[in-house]
Design an enzyme around this catalytic site. Structure first.
Site: not given
Length: 954
Positions: A552, A555, A629
């Site tokens: 998760d 980035e 998300d």
């Protein structure tokens, strides 16, 4: 005699100039160009990697910076080519398939096919621009490259973005990584080529300029017509709060720094905010706008609703783009209606003036910092061939374990051991198929992020938890972040080696958990740090026999909603250089850490990684990406179709999304009763159920089938009771997914052996039909199924375009439909429109509760007649890498329309556990004999022992 001497002198002079202007190297040429300034190109290099793969480099320097690509794995190979200098101002590198011409005057390049037809050309003069940049003591260049693009060209790819754009011709996209946004600098053109831009910095496609503030472009007028600003009106819905009206010189409240310009001490949550007035353009032309929003927003321009209501949760804004032609000197009314959805919320509107002629409608690449221009030209006769070339450059896509093709259940989050095991038990009790259940973040003690240790109060027996899941024939994926609180021992291990990003520690940046804790991310660009990251996982989690890893915030997202410059500071400097130069490739490095780590300790167990970000080459690390998300809105569901298709065209075949959306509007979670006193569904809950139903119907045909999100819980029985049509439809498509497992797993094999793409825009299979180039809401699921998701509330019909070149069968009825037309098709609550192309051969396996529960020793084989067809069934050992060593089998099916015969080929190959004797039930469907798809249809039953057989079908 004198004429002959002059001729020889001229020829010698020309030859000597040619020698100076280019030199031959092992795999191509370097062309030297006379510079008029220090930032003009000086050298252009052409390297032949394969007959249709060309590496281009350009630099204003006297020598090329060292090649050190993070994405390219293709080694040098001896590909025959020749050098031609028979054109006065060009030198050409010629392979059996391409002719690459380089101007000796300016270094400009034209790519031509073997017949001399132009495929792609750089802008006249080379189309290159270099601007020196220096960051943290390292010098480089900000670069731009322009290619000419004909009017009928289309561009697809660029990764996964959320503005619901599909064909990027004439559009622009900023390439950076963000929650819900995955940037991959690769495009596929309908002109049968692809271009891979090898830069890791912030980049742009289609437009080299950044969006500007409104007041730097337009003359602004307030709602009364006074020049200088728009009018901002802030109306609170709380008693005793005074409303505010003020001048707004720009609408830029897009990050944690700029939102400080919003009215202070004013309660934004549920307030009504309006920005209104007029804008006056400085020149005629089309202006491109980007809207940044969290909360509810609408935009009216020139008294037209140009942005219907959109919503995003307060902490996770989204961008949406639109364009409008404007006239110079003419005032145009502008009105933004914004209802923030949190105490902290974001809103912004920026603009691009009409694009300069040299860039307009052309192919434009821009990067903030790189050492030289590097790109790869990939040619092929189809999009599949182009993607194959891309994977030749960046790495093969691994075959995912078979269980990954089944259904996954996830939520934010299972808070205890009993919750996750109990929900899997409920699936088994209900006979609802499932393979994988997921443990999301915060299974550790609150102050121990990065410890990889379970909170003993909530997870008293982690080994027992995993064992229980395995005993229920399930798999378990766990969330593993690259984030570490500074108090953990793991943080200290990284930190003492210099492998932690320090800015968040220096600034005492606290996250959102409890009182807020200080931590940071490890530097995945360091080889030593990657090994340590894996070692910590191996020491603490791997012994539990966890099956898959969820990467998760890769980035990396050190802190939500920062401005770009501070974000760079938070995720750098890296071991390779500044985060300005190495901005977009963190997820690729992080995936390498676990892939290489697991294969080093258990080399024959298939790796499975799921990451929220990605980059070119991600597929070689057995990694899938999900769309982050996203919101639980119909427009967000629709945007996932185009996002998923462009991601597939970007060469990474495994993609998934949070079915139902992750971030949920308050109206769905406000605790309202599901039913009123008359037993009728609450209006919001009714919509929630239909939204999830439609999303599951779409998701069953994504490469990976996975539900996830915030409350309300996403288990099917929590969406609706088992008597409800929502539950029944979700169960239907889940069962269908498992019955199609032979078909789906064959596609998994094809991604490796044939460089296949599972989720396919229509143009991949119907390139001759120009009408499909912009169809973004239908797609092929493999070679046979055309999937048409429904993304509007209470829609019971939808328009479907049937590509020409084939005819079609309705999946549910067998109705025959002629290709090349658009029809308004039924879309009842329970079903989405689903169609099978002529010539399709579809193997249907047994009913299963998990992907390996039963062997497919009896397969119902649907043959959709009308044209020749083929399908090759692929099988292997499901969870290991023996397929790399040849342990797999293929059975080829070939249908011949003229003779009406189906040939089942000899079973080729072998592996442990291979079925040697099985039955095929052959169901023939034709225009004259339409048949609905059913699992247990009657047909010609034959026994198959691995030898070739031919069956007459008509």
């Amino acid at each position: 005699m004198r004429k002959k001497i002059h001729f020889l002198f001229a020829a010698t002079l020309l030859a000597s100039c040619s020698v100076k202007q280019y030199q031959s190297i092992d795999d191509g040429i370097i062309v030297s160009v006379k510079q008029n300034s220090k930032t003009d190109v000086q050298k252009v290099r052409i390297q032949v990697l394969q007959d249709e793969l060309i590496h281009v480099s350009a630099t204003p320097d006297a020598a090329f910076a060292k090649d050190s690509s993070l994405i390219i794995v293709a080694g040098k190979s001896k590909v025959p080519y020749k050098i031609e200098t028979n054109v006065a101002d060009s030198v050409s590198v010629v392979t059996s398939r391409l002719k690459v011409m380089v101007s000796k005057i300016n270094g400009g390049i034209n790519f031509k096919d073997k017949d001399g037809k132009l495929i792609l050309g750089e802008k006249a003069g080379g189309g290159r621009h270099f601007t020196p940049i220096e960051v943290e003591g390292t010098k480089g260049y900000t670069v731009r490259q322009i290619f000419d693009s004909p009017a009928d060209e289309a561009f697809h790819g660029l990764g996964q973005h959320q503005a619901d754009e599909f064909n990027y011709k004439g559009k622009n996209e900023e390439l950076f990584q963000y929650n819900t946004k995955v940037s991959v600098p690769f495009i596929v053109s309908n002109k049968n080529y692809g271009l891979l831009w090898d830069s890791y910095s912030l980049s742009r496609f289609g437009e080299s300029r950044p969006y500007a503030q409104l007041n730097t472009v337009f003359t602004l007028y307030d709602k009364k017509g006074n020049p200088g600003a728009l009018t901002g009106t802030y109306v609170s819905n709380e008693k005793g709060v005074q409303n505010i009206e003020r001048k707004e010189e720009s609408i830029f409240f897009e990050d944690i720094k700029s939102i400080k310009k919003l009215p202070q001490n004013f309660p934004l949550k549920k307030a009504d905010v309006t920005y209104e007035g007029s804008i006056e353009a400085p020149e005629n032309g089309t202006y491109k706008f980007t809207l940044y929003y969290a909360g509810y927003v609408k935009v009216y321009l020139n008294n037209q609703l140009v942005v219907p209501e959109r919503w995003r949760t307060a902490w996770n804004p989204n961008s949406y783009k639109f364009s409008l032609p404007l006239e110079a000197g003419k005032r145009v009314p502008l009105r933004i209606e914004w209802k923030p959805d949190g105490g902290t919320s974001y809103c912004g509107l920026r603009v691009l003036t009409p694009q300069p002629a040299e860039e307009k409608n052309n192919q434009v690449w821009w990067s903030e910092m790189t050492q030289k221009i590097d790109y790869y030209f990939v040619h092929g006769n189809s999009a599949d061939e182009v993607i194959k070339g891309y994977r030749t450059l960046t790495g093969k896509s691994q075959i995912m374990p078979k269980w990954a093709m089944g259904y996954w259940q996830s939520r934010e989050r299972y808070k205890t051991q009993d919750e996750i095991v109990g929900n899997l038990k409920e699936f088994r009790k209900r006979k609802f198929p499932i393979d994988n259940i997921v443990l999301d973040w915060n299974y550790w003690e609150e102050d121990s992020w990065g410890s990889h240790e379970f909170d003993k109060k909530r997870f008293p027996n982690p080994q027992g938890m995993v064992d229980s899941i395995h005993a229920l024939n399930g798999k378990m994926m766990i969330s593993v972040w690259p984030k570490f609180y500074k108090t953990t021992e793991h943080f200290k291990e990284f930190d003492e080696k210099g492998w932690m990003y320090q800015q968040a520690i220096k600034d005492n940046v606290k996250d959102w958990v409890g009182p807020g804790y200080v931590g940071s991310f490890y530097d995945a660009y360091s080889g030593g740090a990657r090994k340590l990251f894996w070692k910590q996982i191996y020491d603490n989690l791997y012994p539990l026999k966890i099956d898959a890893w969820w990467m998760d915030a890769s980035e990396p997202n050190v802190l939500d909603c920062t401005d770009m410059e501070y974000r760079k500071a938070l995720c750098g400097p890296t071991a390779l250089g500044s985060s300005t130069e190495f901005f977009n490739t963190y997820a690729l490095m992080n995936a390498e850490a676990i892939y290489d780590g697991q294969r080093s300790v258990e080399p024959n167990k298939r790796v499975f990684l799921l990451t929220r970000s990605g980059f070119a080459g991600l597929q070689r690390y057995s990694t899938a990406t999900w769309s982050g998300d996203i919101a639980t809105r119909w427009e967000d569901m629709k945007a996932q179709i185009s996002a998923g298709l462009n991601f597939a065209v970007s060469g990474i075949p495994y993609w998934t999304m949070d079915i139902g959306g992750f971030c949920v509007e308050d109206r769905y979670v406000s605790g309202q009763q599901q039913y009123d006193k008359n037993g009728q569904e609450n209006a919001d809950y009714k919509e929630w159920r239909e939204l999830n139903t439609r999303w599951f119907q779409f998701g069953a045909f994504a490469p990976l089938y996975r539900a996830h999100g915030q409350f309300p819980y996403r288990e099917p029985w929590n969406i609706a009771p088992d008597t409800h049509q929502a539950y029944q439809s979700i169960l239907y498509y889940t069962n269908l997914r498992y019955r199609l497992m032979p078909y789906i797993y064959t596609m998994a094999g094809m991604t490796y052996f044939d460089d296949y793409t599972i989720m396919r825009p229509l143009f991949m299979d119907f390139a001759a039909d120009k009408k499909v180039q912009n169809v973004s809401d239908q797609f092929m699921f493999g070679p046979s199924f055309m999937v048409c998701p429904v993304y509007k509330y209470e829609a019971r019909k939808r328009n479907v375009y049937f590509p020409e070149g084939t005819n079609w069968f309705d999946f549910y009825t067998g109705r025959y439909i002629t290709g090349g037309q658009q029809l308004n098709m039924d879309a009842p609550y329970e079903h989405i429109p689903l169609f099978i192309r002529e010539g399709a051969i579809i193997p249907v396996g047994p009913e299963m509760q998990y992907s390996t529960e039963k062997k497919a020793d009896k397969i119902v084989l649907y043959v959709y007649m009308g044209q020749d067809g083929k399908f090759t069934l692929y099988e292997d050992e499901n969870e290991n890498y023996n397929y790399e060593k040849g342990s797999f089998s293929n059975i080829a099916f070939n249908y011949n329309e003229a003779s009406g015969t189906l040939t089942i080929g000899e079973q080729k190959g072998k592996f442990d556990g291979m079925i040697k004797n099985r039955k095929f039930v052959i169901v023939a469907v034709s225009k004259e004999n339409p048949k609905a798809f059913t699992y247990d249809a009657a047909g010609k039953e034959i026994s198959y022992d691995g030898n070739q057989q031919t069956v007459k079908l008509k």
